[in-house]
Scaffold this motif. Sequence first.
Motif, PDB file in Angstrom:
ATOM      1  N   LYS A   1       0.881  -1.167   0.000  1.00 32.39           N
ATOM      2  CA  LYS A   1       0.000   0.000   0.000  1.00 32.39           C
ATOM      3  C   LYS A   1       0.920   1.219   0.000  1.00 32.39           C
ATOM      4  CE  LYS A   1      -3.574  -2.420  -0.205  1.00 32.39           C
ATOM      5  NZ  LYS A   1      -4.407  -3.041   0.759  1.00 32.39           N
ATOM      6  N   GLY A   2       0.339   2.426   0.163  1.00 31.58           N
ATOM      7  CA  GLY A   2       1.163   3.629   0.123  1.00 31.58           C
ATOM      8  C   GLY A   2       2.178   3.675   1.259  1.00 31.58           C
ATOM      9  N   LYS A   3       3.002   4.716   1.211  1.00 31.69           N
ATOM     10  CA  LYS A   3       4.032   4.848   2.231  1.00 31.69           C
ATOM     11  C   LYS A   3       3.383   5.031   3.602  1.00 31.69           C
ATOM     12  CE  LYS A   3       8.115   7.649   3.143  1.00 31.69           C
ATOM     13  NZ  LYS A   3       8.596   9.013   2.905  1.00 31.69           N
ATOM     14  N   HIS A   4       2.291   5.818   3.612  1.00 31.50           N
ATOM     15  CA  HIS A   4       1.564   6.006   4.865  1.00 31.50           C
ATOM     16  C   HIS A   4       0.123   5.572   4.702  1.00 31.50           C
ATOM     17  CE1 HIS A   4       4.866   8.021   6.762  1.00 31.50           C
ATOM     18  NE2 HIS A   4       5.011   8.792   5.699  1.00 31.50           N
ATOM     19  N   LYS A   5      -0.410   4.986   5.771  1.00 27.73           N
ATOM     20  CA  LYS A   5      -1.784   4.531   5.749  1.00 27.73           C
ATOM     21  C   LYS A   5      -2.632   5.518   6.535  1.00 27.73           C
ATOM     22  CE  LYS A   5      -1.197   0.062   6.261  1.00 27.73           C
ATOM     23  NZ  LYS A   5      -1.276  -1.165   7.037  1.00 27.73           N
ATOM     24  N   ILE A   6      -3.622   6.081   5.886  1.00 29.19           N
ATOM     25  CA  ILE A   6      -4.485   7.049   6.564  1.00 29.19           C
ATOM     26  C   ILE A   6      -5.882   6.450   6.634  1.00 29.19           C
ATOM     27  CG2 ILE A   6      -5.250   9.451   6.608  1.00 29.19           C
ATOM     28  CD1 ILE A   6      -2.180   9.161   6.409  1.00 29.19           C
ATOM     29  N   GLY A   7      -6.298   6.041   7.830  1.00 25.95           N
ATOM     30  CA  GLY A   7      -7.610   5.443   7.987  1.00 25.95           C
ATOM     31  C   GLY A   7      -8.629   6.478   8.428  1.00 25.95           C
ATOM     32  N   VAL A   8      -9.644   6.637   7.595  1.00 24.26           N
ATOM     33  CA  VAL A   8     -10.670   7.636   7.912  1.00 24.26           C
ATOM     34  C   VAL A   8     -11.915   6.910   8.403  1.00 24.26           C
ATOM     35  CG1 VAL A   8     -12.006   9.566   7.026  1.00 24.26           C
ATOM     36  CG2 VAL A   8      -9.773   9.018   6.027  1.00 24.26           C
ATOM     37  N   CYS A   9     -12.348   7.259   9.631  1.00 25.11           N
ATOM     38  CA  CYS A   9     -13.542   6.614  10.155  1.00 25.11           C
ATOM     39  C   CYS A   9     -14.765   7.260   9.508  1.00 25.11           C
ATOM     40  CB  CYS A   9     -13.616   6.761  11.669  1.00 25.11           C
ATOM     41  SG  CYS A   9     -15.185   6.143  12.322  1.00 25.11           S
ATOM     42  N   THR A  10     -15.682   6.419   9.017  1.00 25.48           N
ATOM     43  CA  THR A  10     -16.890   6.957   8.381  1.00 25.48           C
ATOM     44  C   THR A  10     -18.138   6.483   9.123  1.00 25.48           C
ATOM     45  OG1 THR A  10     -16.853   5.098   6.882  1.00 25.48           O
ATOM     46  CG2 THR A  10     -15.869   7.146   6.095  1.00 25.48           C
TER      47      THR A  10
ATOM     48  N   CYS B   1     -15.181   8.202  19.753  1.00 31.61           N
ATOM     49  CA  CYS B   1     -16.234   9.050  19.201  1.00 31.61           C
ATOM     50  C   CYS B   1     -16.228  10.453  19.815  1.00 31.61           C
ATOM     51  CB  CYS B   1     -17.599   8.397  19.409  1.00 31.61           C
ATOM     52  SG  CYS B   1     -17.691   6.769  18.656  1.00 31.61           S
ATOM     53  N   CYS B   2     -15.696  10.579  21.024  1.00 32.79           N
ATOM     54  CA  CYS B   2     -15.640  11.894  21.645  1.00 32.79           C
ATOM     55  C   CYS B   2     -14.748  12.839  20.850  1.00 32.79           C
ATOM     56  CB  CYS B   2     -15.147  11.793  23.081  1.00 32.79           C
ATOM     57  SG  CYS B   2     -13.544  10.989  23.178  1.00 32.79           S
ATOM     58  N   GLY B   3     -13.845  12.264  20.046  1.00 32.31           N
ATOM     59  CA  GLY B   3     -12.932  13.111  19.280  1.00 32.31           C
ATOM     60  C   GLY B   3     -13.301  13.140  17.808  1.00 32.31           C
ATOM     61  N   ALA B   4     -14.542  12.743  17.455  1.00 33.18           N
ATOM     62  CA  ALA B   4     -14.945  12.650  16.046  1.00 33.18           C
ATOM     63  C   ALA B   4     -14.824  14.005  15.363  1.00 33.18           C
ATOM     64  CB  ALA B   4     -16.387  12.151  15.962  1.00 33.18           C
ATOM     65  N   PRO B   5     -14.504  14.052  14.078  1.00 31.59           N
ATOM     66  CA  PRO B   5     -14.093  12.921  13.234  1.00 31.59           C
ATOM     67  C   PRO B   5     -12.645  12.501  13.499  1.00 31.59           C
ATOM     68  CG  PRO B   5     -14.182  14.930  11.925  1.00 31.59           C
ATOM     69  CD  PRO B   5     -14.582  15.311  13.314  1.00 31.59           C
ATOM     70  N   VAL B   6     -12.421  11.177  13.452  1.00 31.18           N
ATOM     71  CA  VAL B   6     -11.114  10.619  13.802  1.00 31.18           C
ATOM     72  C   VAL B   6     -10.431  10.032  12.568  1.00 31.18           C
ATOM     73  CG1 VAL B   6      -9.876   9.099  15.378  1.00 31.18           C
ATOM     74  CG2 VAL B   6     -12.122   9.959  15.995  1.00 31.18           C
ATOM     75  N   VAL B   7      -9.134  10.193  12.533  1.00 30.24           N
ATOM     76  CA  VAL B   7      -8.320   9.567  11.482  1.00 30.24           C
ATOM     77  C   VAL B   7      -7.198   8.808  12.173  1.00 30.24           C
ATOM     78  CG1 VAL B   7      -6.570  10.119   9.756  1.00 30.24           C
ATOM     79  CG2 VAL B   7      -8.838  11.127   9.567  1.00 30.24           C
ATOM     80  N   ILE B   8      -6.890   7.632  11.690  1.00 28.99           N
ATOM     81  CA  ILE B   8      -5.778   6.862  12.280  1.00 28.99           C
ATOM     82  C   ILE B   8      -4.644   6.813  11.271  1.00 28.99           C
ATOM     83  CG2 ILE B   8      -6.808   4.630  11.627  1.00 28.99           C
ATOM     84  CD1 ILE B   8      -5.454   3.525  14.211  1.00 28.99           C
ATOM     85  N   VAL B   9      -3.468   7.198  11.734  1.00 28.48           N
ATOM     86  CA  VAL B   9      -2.314   7.283  10.842  1.00 28.48           C
ATOM     87  C   VAL B   9      -1.397   6.087  11.096  1.00 28.48           C
ATOM     88  CG1 VAL B   9      -0.306   8.656  10.187  1.00 28.48           C
ATOM     89  CG2 VAL B   9      -2.452   9.780  10.757  1.00 28.48           C
ATOM     90  N   ASP B  10      -1.091   5.373  10.016  1.00 33.80           N
ATOM     91  CA  ASP B  10      -0.174   4.219  10.090  1.00 33.80           C
ATOM     92  C   ASP B  10      -0.575   3.240  11.192  1.00 33.80           C
ATOM     93  OD1 ASP B  10       1.239   5.026   7.930  1.00 33.80           O
ATOM     94  OD2 ASP B  10       2.695   6.180   9.094  1.00 33.80           O
TER      95      ASP B  10
END
Lengths: 788, 167
Positions: free
Chosen positions: B83-92, B136-145
């Motif tokens: 996959k890419g160099k960095h993985k960016i997971g976006v919670c939907t 969820c308290c910090g929504a929207p959340v993204v997880i990096v790598d």
Amino acid sequence: MFNIEIDGQQVEVEQGQMIIEAADAAGIAIPRFCYHKKLSIAANCRMCLVEVEKARKPMPACATPVTEGMRVFTKTPAAIHSQRTVMEFLLINHPLDCPICDQGGQCELQDISMSYGEGVSEYTQGKRSVDGDDLGSLVATDMTRCIHCTRCIRFCEEVAGIKELGATNRGEHMEVGTYVDHALESEVSGNIIDLCPVGALTSKPFRYQARAWELQQMPSVASHDCVGANTFVHTRRQEVMRVVPRECEDVNEVWLSDRDRFSYTGLESEERLAKPLVKQDGQWQEATWADALNAVKEGLQRVKDKHGASQIAALSHPSSTTEEHYLLQKLMRGIGCHNLDHRLNRVDFSDQDQFGLYPRIGTPVAKIDELNAILLVGSNIRHEQPSIGLRVRKAALSGAHVMMVNPMAYEFHMPMSESVVVKPSEMVSALAQVAKAASELASGEVPAAAAKLLSGVSYSEAHKTIAKKLADAEQATIMMGALAQNHAHAANIRALCNLIAEFTGSSCGALTEGANAQGAWLVGMLPHRAMAGADAMVPGLDAQTCFAEKLRAYVLHGIEPEADVANSQVALDALKQADFVVSTTVFVTDAMKEYADVILPVAPATETSGTFINVEGRWQGFRGARPAFEEGRPAWKVFRVLGNLFALEGFDFESSEQVLTEVHAKVKQLEGKVHAWVAPERLPASHEKGLEVIAERALYQTDAIVRRAAPLASSKANPEFGVHVSVQTAQSAGVESCEQVEVKAGEHRVSLPLVLDERVPTGAVWLPSGYAESAVLTSHATVTLAKG
Amino acid sequence: MSATCEETVKLSDNVRKEIDDWLTRFPPEQKRSATLYALRMVQEENGWVSKPHMNAIAEYLEIAPVAVYEVATFYTMYDLEPKGKHKIGVCTNVSCQLCGSDKIVEHIKNKYQVGLNEVTKDGKYFFQEVECLGSCCGAPVVIVDDKHYKEKLTPEGLEKVLQELEG
């Protein structure tokens, strides 16, 4: 023991049984796909859902243990509803391509969907398709048909002992396969064809050849190892189409080795002999049976008159039937020839008088599972005797200590408690070390001869462990394999194994080559024994001496000396210089045409009636599944007519049953020799120069039929052809980077592929025997390697 | 029992050490239990799990390669392709969506010309749709790598996070 009720019927059950086992025992049918009595319970197909009183929901019969007073209903509307619903689920992705599926007509899914399937499904979505993996030359895949019962996966992991198949991905995307390119390596892989309840795994050689309902089924016995697996031969219009296992709990359970299953393909070889051939003035001519048999009679008579009958030898393949062995020796002894043998690969005959009725395994085959300790001596059991290999593995899994003293560090499909791996020349001393350790553990007094023999021997921890585990085990056995029996000092090995057995309270026995060495011993197809263990009136020459002495005439039955005999070069030389050679055979080869004078087509086991006596002494009779090919004849008839031509008495048999009756009567009359082995006086010193040869019969080179089975030859279970050496050995010979090396033995030089193999001890080479290419090497004790 | 003719790789000392640590938590005859962790270690180090890596794990744990393939393909969070160099997971999921994760998804589409579960052309980023990350308290959340949570993100915030990755 208590009772439960299934469909109103009282059924006696044991604690821990599952409902489906109880129902099967009572003959109550419950549909199933994933359940198999010889495999672990997966309970993943859900087809066996039944109604159980007081249970809130339907229960899987395969995974629900019986409890006292349980009431089970398999045919109530609720049970049937569950089963129908599951059936609809299982068919969601099944292609229903029965018209083009090999499994059609013998398919569990087809049968059960006839009973439980609806005509219409509520699922109208598209079906998925799955690309099957290529599993090699034996098993064909159509994985779109797979219903994920996982029987094949469980078989490979639990029974065969190599986890080669797996379920990858999940849910709707689950696929059964190897995930990467991988042909099956198991020597019993064909069983997954039988286990597959649908057409996902089918037989590759049988693919698109015939429909199940066109086939006729004949019970038979496999002819390639000493177990004698029970089989069914399926024929169509008198042609063998396939071979499948016949359940026999005491012999092969429900399994069949690939060798026994697919060897029938060898019968289609182009070398199959159709008519008798006679050499006239150096030219091969087809002949009538009458002419050919007369030629045999005249040829043998001529040699007898000129040189005496002691210049004739008769050798028979150990996979010949008891009737054939019996009539051949009766015929030969009748005309005064006593040079008879079937021990084609043995080289040390010094203890032949110390054998009992026949060499046999130390414990009944069915009891191997229950042993607590097993010592394998000179045996690659997986390849030599696949069915016994499965039993030994079963014992190992239930806690038995399996150990080995071997010239190769074989990788077996089971945990090994202790391994001693030594060069062939050190086998005897390794066993002496175990014997010494065992003698110190023995409770009784050590016989003086044995004490003297072992006086100077010291042992290491490994030898002591082996001796101790054998001694501690309630039931232990020692199994001598082909590498022990064909060893240059086989007699010493056998004596030491017996000594270890005596000291440790174990049983001791041999896994013999061929399907019927026992029959050959019993009826006296031997130079030193007549019927049932009686000493021969006139002793003859053993198999190797027969060839080494260069006699004037030879009778070969079912033998191709270039591949079947230990010292093939000596054998071929002897045959070429002989005045008269007759070969009764299934196939004709160019080599045979060079040395023979008459070649007679005889029937293989699928085409003749006969009896095999297996390694535990079980007499297994069978009938031909089809008439003999073209003008071929059952060999017992050929020997019978030859007996008539020589005007010998007692050759009036009209059926092989009559021959068997005579054998039975004679065996009963005579008492077998009491087993009495003698401790050897001294042990051979081991000082070999050069690289020691470990000559092992390759898995699919056991006999003429197996050798010609093309699907087996290309199977990955076959060891890689070539000279196998360890990296260290290759380095010291300076050939580690070569693909091809020159192997030298005496004046012979053969170029063979080099295979680096860590299982071979340093200072030794492994060579496959049974191949014409390497045949001149395998009889030598040592070879040297050079760049080739 | 080599399963493929593909190249072979060796597990790094670090991965071996981590696996050894996990192995102490299971009975000695249950080495197979460490498969999940071994795969995770390899993925963390390598970015994805290749077949040679799976074979190396099988060899190290003394189990059949296919047993590792089974586990690796069962769980969707193992990446079996580069996959890419960095993985960016976006919670939907619901909370993030209510708080504006769709704006982040929109921004990715516009700026990087890729949809979710795709790799950018330059191979730098793999934008992945992920399920609730439990924050969820910090929504929207993204997880990096797979490791670092970035909370209460906006498209601009995401850009800042990506810039930090570069630096």
